[in-house]
Design a protein around this motif. Structure first.
Motif, PDB file in Angstrom:
ATOM      1  N   LEU A 103       0.817  -1.221   0.000  1.00 46.36           N
ATOM      2  CA  LEU A 103       0.000   0.000   0.000  1.00 46.36           C
ATOM      3  C   LEU A 103       0.848   1.269   0.000  1.00 46.36           C
ATOM      4  O   LEU A 103       0.412   2.313  -0.462  1.00 46.36           O
ATOM      5  CB  LEU A 103      -0.967  -0.018   1.193  1.00 46.36           C
ATOM      6  CG  LEU A 103      -2.041  -1.102   1.045  1.00 46.36           C
ATOM      7  CD1 LEU A 103      -2.781  -1.342   2.361  1.00 46.36           C
ATOM      8  CD2 LEU A 103      -3.039  -0.734  -0.052  1.00 46.36           C
ATOM      9  N   LEU A 104       2.092   1.180   0.498  1.00 50.72           N
ATOM     10  CA  LEU A 104       2.981   2.351   0.463  1.00 50.72           C
ATOM     11  C   LEU A 104       3.891   2.324  -0.763  1.00 50.72           C
ATOM     12  O   LEU A 104       4.693   3.232  -0.964  1.00 50.72           O
ATOM     13  CB  LEU A 104       3.829   2.418   1.744  1.00 50.72           C
ATOM     14  CG  LEU A 104       3.054   2.542   3.064  1.00 50.72           C
ATOM     15  CD1 LEU A 104       4.008   2.510   4.256  1.00 50.72           C
ATOM     16  CD2 LEU A 104       2.217   3.816   3.093  1.00 50.72           C
ATOM     17  N   GLY A 105       3.795   1.239  -1.544  1.00 55.16           N
ATOM     18  CA  GLY A 105       4.572   1.156  -2.784  1.00 55.16           C
ATOM     19  C   GLY A 105       5.706   0.153  -2.750  1.00 55.16           C
ATOM     20  O   GLY A 105       6.075  -0.395  -3.783  1.00 55.16           O
ATOM     21  N   ALA A 106       6.270  -0.109  -1.600  1.00 56.50           N
ATOM     22  CA  ALA A 106       7.402  -1.046  -1.513  1.00 56.50           C
ATOM     23  C   ALA A 106       6.898  -2.486  -1.690  1.00 56.50           C
ATOM     24  O   ALA A 106       5.735  -2.775  -1.395  1.00 56.50           O
ATOM     25  CB  ALA A 106       8.120  -0.889  -0.177  1.00 56.50           C
ATOM     26  N   PRO A 107       7.773  -3.390  -2.162  1.00 54.47           N
ATOM     27  CA  PRO A 107       7.339  -4.772  -2.420  1.00 54.47           C
ATOM     28  C   PRO A 107       6.891  -5.514  -1.158  1.00 54.47           C
ATOM     29  O   PRO A 107       7.502  -5.371  -0.095  1.00 54.47           O
ATOM     30  CB  PRO A 107       8.611  -5.444  -2.971  1.00 54.47           C
ATOM     31  CG  PRO A 107       9.479  -4.344  -3.425  1.00 54.47           C
ATOM     32  CD  PRO A 107       9.170  -3.170  -2.555  1.00 54.47           C
ATOM     33  N   VAL A 108       5.810  -6.293  -1.349  1.00 55.08           N
ATOM     34  CA  VAL A 108       5.350  -7.227  -0.313  1.00 55.08           C
ATOM     35  C   VAL A 108       5.601  -8.630  -0.853  1.00 55.08           C
ATOM     36  O   VAL A 108       5.061  -9.009  -1.903  1.00 55.08           O
ATOM     37  CB  VAL A 108       3.847  -7.028   0.000  1.00 55.08           C
ATOM     38  CG1 VAL A 108       3.333  -8.159   0.885  1.00 55.08           C
ATOM     39  CG2 VAL A 108       3.605  -5.677   0.675  1.00 55.08           C
TER      40      VAL A 108
END
Ligand SMILES: Cc1cc2nc3c(=O)[nH]c(=O)nc-3n(C[C@H](O)[C@H](O)[C@H](O)COP(=O)(O)O)c2cc1C
Length: 159
Positions: A103-108
């Protein structure tokens, strides 16, 4: 007199910890590394910390992007831990790995025990490392066994 290097390392090897992968994103670039220096800081507000070596690429990216995701690894994710610690795979750590944008852009990353999506709250430079304190904005969990790191090797929890 400060304690010697060797004794210091021997002490820290005796500290059993979980293993995490910390990811970040800057522009179109994604990156991440294996981190065992992770801990909770506060419940209200929800804050966690990671210690990142100042020579690491992940350190530089978090400082600039001010976002990072912490993934608590499951017992069957040793290979993923090694991959995200490997210097030779530095440019290809995400190849063949299942992930999506958080949701903040960084990979999950898929299949981990917990994910904490953080905005950088404060930075504390100490010696070779920086302590990055993150405010947890989103989180996900699953019920699996954890990966444990002790005496320089991976362990499983004995139940
Ligand atoms: C089990 C394990 C735990 C690690 N813990 C940390 C850590 O807490 N902080 C850190 O800066 N590096 C840690 N590392 C080393 C980094 O993962 C490694 O240096 C990585 O290649 C840095 O990647 P980068 O320079 O591409 O960001 C750990 C490695 C392993 C295998």
């Amino acid at each position: 007199m400060a304690v010697g290097d060797d004794l210091f390392k021997q002490c820290l090897r005796r500290w059993a910890s979980g293993v995490t992968i910390v990811t970040s994103k800057l522009g179109d670039e994604i990156h991440g590394m294996t981190v065992s220096a992770f801990n909770s800081v506060s419940a209200n507000p929800p804050l966690v910390l990671v210690c990142a070596n100042r020579n690491s690429r992940t350190h530089a990216m978090i400082r600039e992007s001010e976002i990072f995701n912490v993934h608590v690894l499951a017992a069957d994710q040793q290979e993923l831990s090694n991959r995200f610690a490997s210097q030779s795979l530095e440019g290809s750590r995400f190849e063949g790995v299942e992930w999506r944008a958080g949701l903040l852009g960084a990979p999950v990353l898929a299949g981990t025990l917990a994910v904490l999506e953080c905005k950088l709250a404060s930075t504390h430079d100490e010696g070779s490392h920086s302590i990055y304190v993150g405010q947890v904005e989103h989180a996900e969990i699953s019920d699996r066994e954890p990966l444990v790191y002790f005496q320089g090797g991976y362990r499983a929890i004995a139940l």
